[in-house]
Motif scaffolding. Structure first.
Motif, mmCIF file in Angstrom:
data_model
loop_
_atom_site.group_PDB
_atom_site.id
_atom_site.type_symbol
_atom_site.label_atom_id
_atom_site.label_comp_id
_atom_site.label_asym_id
_atom_site.label_seq_id
_atom_site.Cartn_x
_atom_site.Cartn_y
_atom_site.Cartn_z
ATOM 1 N N ASP A 60 9.455 -7.248 -7.239
ATOM 2 C CA ASP A 60 9.684 -7.886 -5.942
ATOM 3 C C ASP A 60 10.238 -6.871 -4.941
ATOM 4 O O ASP A 60 9.819 -6.844 -3.774
ATOM 5 N N VAL A 61 11.171 -6.054 -5.401
ATOM 6 C CA VAL A 61 11.719 -5.006 -4.523
ATOM 7 C C VAL A 61 10.647 -3.946 -4.260
ATOM 8 O O VAL A 61 10.525 -3.432 -3.143
ATOM 9 N N GLU A 62 9.845 -3.631 -5.281
ATOM 10 C CA GLU A 62 8.766 -2.648 -5.108
ATOM 11 C C GLU A 62 7.763 -3.109 -4.055
ATOM 12 O O GLU A 62 7.200 -2.292 -3.323
ATOM 13 N N GLN A 63 7.524 -4.413 -3.986
ATOM 14 C CA GLN A 63 6.609 -4.960 -2.977
ATOM 15 C C GLN A 63 7.111 -4.616 -1.573
ATOM 16 O O GLN A 63 6.337 -4.207 -0.699
ATOM 17 N N TYR A 64 8.403 -4.776 -1.361
ATOM 18 C CA TYR A 64 9.003 -4.438 -0.064
ATOM 19 C C TYR A 64 8.920 -2.931 0.193
ATOM 20 O O TYR A 64 8.553 -2.494 1.293
ATOM 21 N N ASP A 71 3.611 10.361 -2.999
ATOM 22 C CA ASP A 71 3.523 9.610 -4.243
ATOM 23 C C ASP A 71 3.585 8.107 -4.014
ATOM 24 O O ASP A 71 3.148 7.330 -4.857
ATOM 25 N N LEU A 72 4.148 7.707 -2.881
ATOM 26 C CA LEU A 72 4.339 6.277 -2.637
ATOM 27 C C LEU A 72 3.173 5.626 -1.903
ATOM 28 O O LEU A 72 3.146 4.418 -1.738
ATOM 29 N N LYS A 73 2.206 6.397 -1.476
ATOM 30 C CA LYS A 73 1.063 5.800 -0.808
ATOM 31 C C LYS A 73 0.279 4.934 -1.797
ATOM 32 O O LYS A 73 0.249 5.196 -2.994
ATOM 33 N N THR A 74 -0.382 3.916 -1.256
ATOM 34 C CA THR A 74 -1.194 3.073 -2.120
ATOM 35 C C THR A 74 -2.242 3.933 -2.816
ATOM 36 O O THR A 74 -2.919 4.729 -2.180
ATOM 37 N N PRO A 75 -2.393 3.807 -4.134
ATOM 38 C CA PRO A 75 -3.313 4.685 -4.854
ATOM 39 C C PRO A 75 -4.754 4.470 -4.427
ATOM 40 O O PRO A 75 -5.171 3.357 -4.092
ATOM 41 N N THR A 76 -5.519 5.548 -4.438
ATOM 42 C CA THR A 76 -6.921 5.462 -4.064
ATOM 43 C C THR A 76 -7.710 4.664 -5.098
ATOM 44 O O THR A 76 -7.417 4.713 -6.290
ATOM 45 N N LEU A 99 -6.190 -3.724 -7.318
ATOM 46 C CA LEU A 99 -6.374 -3.816 -5.871
ATOM 47 C C LEU A 99 -7.848 -3.784 -5.508
ATOM 48 O O LEU A 99 -8.311 -4.552 -4.651
ATOM 49 N N ASP A 100 -8.599 -2.905 -6.151
ATOM 50 C CA ASP A 100 -10.022 -2.791 -5.846
ATOM 51 C C ASP A 100 -10.739 -4.109 -6.131
ATOM 52 O O ASP A 100 -11.561 -4.564 -5.330
ATOM 53 N N TYR A 101 -10.425 -4.738 -7.262
ATOM 54 C CA TYR A 101 -11.090 -5.992 -7.607
ATOM 55 C C TYR A 101 -10.744 -7.080 -6.588
ATOM 56 O O TYR A 101 -11.622 -7.843 -6.157
ATOM 57 N N LEU A 102 -9.481 -7.157 -6.194
ATOM 58 C CA LEU A 102 -9.080 -8.164 -5.220
ATOM 59 C C LEU A 102 -9.778 -7.944 -3.874
ATOM 60 O O LEU A 102 -10.212 -8.903 -3.221
ATOM 61 N N LEU A 103 -9.900 -6.690 -3.472
ATOM 62 C CA LEU A 103 -10.550 -6.387 -2.199
ATOM 63 C C LEU A 103 -12.046 -6.659 -2.247
ATOM 64 O O LEU A 103 -12.649 -7.048 -1.243
ATOM 65 N N GLN A 104 -12.652 -6.462 -3.428
ATOM 66 C CA GLN A 104 -14.087 -6.679 -3.573
ATOM 67 C C GLN A 104 -14.454 -8.150 -3.757
ATOM 68 O O GLN A 104 -15.613 -8.532 -3.602
ATOM 69 N N LEU A 134 -0.066 -6.631 -2.070
ATOM 70 C CA LEU A 134 -0.392 -5.207 -1.994
ATOM 71 C C LEU A 134 -1.787 -4.999 -1.416
ATOM 72 O O LEU A 134 -2.017 -4.073 -0.620
ATOM 73 N N ALA A 135 -2.721 -5.847 -1.815
ATOM 74 C CA ALA A 135 -4.095 -5.728 -1.316
ATOM 75 C C ALA A 135 -4.143 -5.963 0.191
ATOM 76 O O ALA A 135 -4.867 -5.272 0.925
#
Length: 277
Positions: free
Chosen positions: A61-65, A115-120, A240-245, A271-272
């Motif tokens: 939950d904190v990581e989401q923020y 390192d904190l950017k959303t992974p590719t 994330l990729d699956y949710l976006l697709q 996150l998506a």
């Protein structure tokens, strides 16, 4: 929001900060960060929205923020680490004063901005070439294959995991790699007297490869591929990729496909949304 209730336990926590003889501008900074955190959770975290109980918050939950700070606000490394420090001190106070029963920021560390950017998610669309690349360690390719099917590192390194894997569901490129993998692993399985998929090359007691052992295969291959091969981040990017697709699938369909409970699904949905933004 009034000063008295900008965030949970504000009065007792700020009395504590005053006893620590912190300057008033520093205390105001704590207030600003914590008010922002709980405002975010109130608006974007379904678990916290349900009952607004601080005691139910988990590290994710904190990581989401924190992910929002980087991906939407693009805070600097210094700002990120200062905000995490304030949040950590707050939860440490609550934990040590028996106001919560677990410490949600215990495992969270300051990291570099990159390192904190959303992974590719690009690697998922390069999987045929990755699986066929003989320069990459076979354990690296297996890790990426299993992660692309939404298995976590804790799942696929657990003894007996092979019993829940169904190679018949693989696509043609994956089946070709799987045949190569069988040629590699079958003699090792016989030597180690184990049917598991990640095994040590040497005979020295427990035959199972550890996470640290797997990292020794992944790390050199990062240079060949040009991106980090941290299993947890690969897993996150696959989800994330699956949710976006598949934006039109129902929660139940997504939970079944990704093997996620509702709270975890909501976390990755958020996150998506940030990734799209």
């Amino acid at each position: 929001m009034s000063h008295a209730n900008a965030y949970p336990y504000q009065e007792v926590f700020e009395r504590y900060l005053n006893r620590q003889e912190l300057a008033q501008p520093t205390i105001a900074e704590y207030r600003s960060v914590l008010a922002d955190l709980f405002n975010f959770l109130s608006n974007f975290n379904a678990g916290y929205q349900a009952d607004h109980r601080v005691a139910t918050l988990l590290d994710r939950d904190v990581e989401q923020y924190l992910a929002m700070l980087v991906n939407q606000r693009q805070v600097t490394n210094g700002t990120y680490n200062k905000m995490l420090s304030h949040i950590n001190i707050y939860f440490k106070y609550l934990f040590t004063h028996d106001l919560i029963t677990h410490y949600p920021t215990l495992t969270l560390k300051g990291k570099s901005h990159d390192d904190l950017k959303t992974p590719t998610t690009k690697w998922l669309h390069l999987m045929p070439a990755i699986l066929a690349n003989q320069q990459l360690a076979i354990y690296t390719r297996l890790t990426m294959l299993l992660t692309s099917h939404y298995y976590t590192i804790s799942e696929f390194l657990t003894p007996g995991f092979y019993q829940q894997l169904h190679p018949r569901n693989f696509n043609p490129d994956e089946r070709t790699f799987w045949q190569d993998y069988q040629q590699f692993i079958t003699p090792l399985q016989a030597r180690q007297h184990s049917q598991d998929l990640f095994l040590k090359q040497r005979l020295d007691g427990d035959p199972h490869l550890t996470a640290a052992g797997l990292h020794k295969y992944l790390k050199p291959d990062e240079k060949l591929l040009g991106f980090a091969l941290t299993p947890t981040r690969l897993y996150q990017s696959a989800i994330l990729d699956y949710l976006l697709q598949h934006p039109k699938l129902s929660d139940q369909q997504l939970s079944d496909k990704l093997r996620l409970d509702p709270q975890s699904l909501n976390y990755y949905r958020q996150l998506a949304m940030q990734y799209q933004g």
